[in-house]
Motif scaffolding. Sequence first.
Motif, short mmCIF file in Angstrom:
data_model
loop_
_atom_site.label_atom_id
_atom_site.label_comp_id
_atom_site.label_asym_id
_atom_site.label_seq_id
_atom_site.Cartn_x
_atom_site.Cartn_y
_atom_site.Cartn_z
N PRO A 1 20.11 20.07 75.47
CA PRO A 1 19.22 20.29 75.26
C PRO A 1 19.12 19.69 74.47
N PHE A 2 17.80 18.94 74.02
CA PHE A 2 17.01 18.35 73.51
C PHE A 2 15.95 18.66 72.49
N THR A 3 15.15 19.03 73.22
CA THR A 3 13.11 19.35 72.84
C THR A 3 12.82 20.24 73.88
N ASP A 4 11.89 21.34 73.58
CA ASP A 4 11.48 22.44 73.98
C ASP A 4 9.87 21.77 75.21
N GLY A 5 9.47 20.78 74.28
CA GLY A 5 8.28 20.25 75.54
C GLY A 5 6.91 20.78 74.54
N GLN A 6 7.21 21.59 73.32
CA GLN A 6 5.61 21.92 73.03
C GLN A 6 5.58 20.76 72.88
N PRO A 7 4.32 20.50 72.71
CA PRO A 7 2.86 19.43 71.85
C PRO A 7 3.09 19.24 70.38
N LEU A 8 3.27 17.99 70.45
CA LEU A 8 3.38 17.40 68.74
C LEU A 8 2.15 17.69 67.53
N PRO A 9 2.11 18.61 66.69
CA PRO A 9 0.58 18.37 66.19
C PRO A 9 0.61 17.11 65.76
N ARG A 10 -0.42 17.13 65.13
CA ARG A 10 -1.06 15.57 64.40
C ARG A 10 -1.17 15.42 63.57
N GLN A 11 -0.15 16.39 62.60
CA GLN A 11 0.30 16.30 60.84
C GLN A 11 1.55 15.54 60.74
N GLY A 12 2.16 14.82 60.62
CA GLY A 12 3.63 14.73 61.16
C GLY A 12 4.07 13.61 62.47
N ARG A 13 2.51 13.29 63.30
CA ARG A 13 3.53 13.41 64.46
C ARG A 13 4.06 12.46 64.23
N GLN A 14 4.45 10.76 63.31
CA GLN A 14 5.26 9.76 63.68
C GLN A 14 6.37 10.55 63.21
N GLU A 15 6.26 11.46 61.93
CA GLU A 15 7.19 11.69 61.32
C GLU A 15 8.59 12.05 62.01
N ILE A 16 7.46 13.00 63.40
CA ILE A 16 8.43 13.20 64.37
C ILE A 16 9.09 13.21 65.25
N LEU A 17 8.33 12.63 65.80
CA LEU A 17 8.58 11.66 66.46
C LEU A 17 9.93 10.26 66.20
N ALA A 18 9.98 9.36 64.60
CA ALA A 18 11.55 9.50 63.94
C ALA A 18 12.28 9.66 64.17
N SER A 19 12.36 10.90 63.59
CA SER A 19 12.90 12.07 63.62
C SER A 19 13.95 12.32 64.62
N ARG A 20 13.04 12.21 65.77
CA ARG A 20 13.99 12.72 67.42
C ARG A 20 14.35 11.60 68.23
N VAL A 21 13.73 10.36 67.69
CA VAL A 21 14.44 8.58 68.33
C VAL A 21 15.88 8.78 67.68
N GLN A 22 15.76 9.01 66.00
CA GLN A 22 17.29 8.75 65.16
C GLN A 22 18.25 10.05 65.93
N ALA A 23 17.69 11.36 66.25
CA ALA A 23 18.41 12.48 66.90
C ALA A 23 19.07 11.99 68.06
N TYR A 24 18.16 10.95 68.65
CA TYR A 24 18.83 10.31 70.01
C TYR A 24 19.90 9.04 70.45
N ALA A 25 19.13 8.49 69.09
CA ALA A 25 20.00 7.86 68.55
C ALA A 25 22.09 8.33 67.65
N ASP A 26 21.79 9.36 67.34
CA ASP A 26 23.06 9.82 67.01
C ASP A 26 23.38 10.30 67.99
N ARG A 27 23.61 11.10 69.01
CA ARG A 27 23.79 11.66 70.56
C ARG A 27 24.38 10.09 71.38
N LEU A 28 24.02 9.14 70.86
CA LEU A 28 24.36 8.54 71.68
C LEU A 28 25.50 7.65 71.53
N GLN A 29 24.99 7.31 69.78
CA GLN A 29 26.72 6.76 68.66
C GLN A 29 27.37 8.26 68.94
N HIS A 30 27.82 8.98 68.96
CA HIS A 30 28.18 10.20 68.88
C HIS A 30 29.41 9.89 70.26
#
Length: 399
Positions: free
Chosen positions: A347-376
Amino acid sequence: RVALGRRMDFDTEVMVRLHWAGVAVRFVPTRVIYPADGSSHFQLWRDNRDISWMHTRLVCRLLWDLLLRLCRWPRRLWSWAARLWRERRTHWSRTPERGSLLGMQIMLTSYRLLGRRGFSLLLYPVIGYFWLTGRAQRQASQAYLARLERFASTQGVTLPAEPRSSFRHFLRFGEAALDKLAGWRGDITEQEVELVGAEYYQAAINSGQGVLLLGSHLGDLELCRALGSRKQGLRINALVFTRHAARFNALLKQINPDSHLNLIQVQELGADTAILLKEKLERGEWVVIVGDRTSVTREKRVIWADFLGSPAPFPLGPFVLSSVLGCPVYLMFGLKEQGRFRVHFEPFTDGQPLPRQGRQEILASRVQAYADRLQHHCLRAPLDWFNFFDFWQLTDEQE
C-alpha cells in the motif's frame, strides 16, 4: 584586404573571396546579350596569364588552409568528443529499440523447441552481442552497479552473494524478457510465484474498486501484469510512454491475443489522459504506471529525491496523477530472488485529494517514499533494475 585583379581575373576571384569570407550568395537568372556588331575586350595572352595566376594563387591558398585545419583537427576532435561526453546526454526515449520482431519470433520458437534450459544457453551469444555493441548502455550499467555497491558499503548493507558485472546485468535483462514470454504463455504458474503482501492484494480485489499501481523498471513488471490479468478476470491498463516496446508487445499479442492487458500509448500525462483513466478506474479496472522514468515531453518537470546516496530526478506526473484520481495507490515490484519469483504488493496512499496548503511538500515526501522503496528492492536484487542510462542526470534536450 587583398589585392584583386582588375581585368578578366576579377570576377572569379571576388566571388571566391566573398564565399570564403562567409558572405551569402544568391543566384539570379540574368539575360546576357551579345550585340552582333560588338567587340571583345578580352586580351588573349595577358588575360589568360592573369586568370591562370589567379587560379594558382587561390588553389595554393585553399591547400594551405586545409593543411592548417588538418593540423588542428586532432585537438578539435578530442575537445568536441570530450565536451559531447560531458555535456550532451540523450533522453532515454530517444534510444531506439534494438533487435527486430523476426529476431524475437526466432527466440520464441527456440524457447518452444528447446525449453527454458536450452534457450538460456542461447542467451549468452545474443546478450554478448548487445553488450559489446551497446557502449552507452554498458557504461551506464557499470556506473549504476558501482554506485549501488558504494552506497551499500556506506550503509553497512550486505548485497546478495552473486556475481555482479555489466554483462550479468545485461544477461538478467534477457532472462527477464524470457520470463515475460513464459508468463504470457502460461508456463509460470501462480504456485511458482510468491506474493508478498497477499492480504493487501486480496483486499484490493475484494473491494471492487479501481486501483492505481505505481511500478518501476525494477524486475518483471510485465510478469506481474500477466499473472494479475489471469486472476479473476481482472482488466489491467498499462500506460506506455514510447513506442520502444512496440515489437515486443506485438509478440506478446501473438502469444496471448486474449489477454486482459490494455496498452495505452501516451506522450504526456495531460487532462485527457486523467479523464480516460478516471473512467477506467470507475469501472473497477486497474491502471499501471511507472515512476522511474522522466517525461518524454516535459523532462524538467521532476522532483529530486535521494536515491542510492545521490539526488536523482523522479517524474512529477505519476505522483500528481495518483493524487487527483481519487483511488487507492499501491506499489508493485516483481523480482527474481534466489531463483524464485516474488511479487511485492505494498500500500502507498489512500487516494485522498491533497490539500492546497503544503501540496508540494506532500508530493515531495511521496516521491521520496517511492525512491526509498525502489532503493530497498534494488539492494535486494541489484541486477533487476533495468534503466540503462544515466538516471541521475537530466539531458540537455529540453529547456
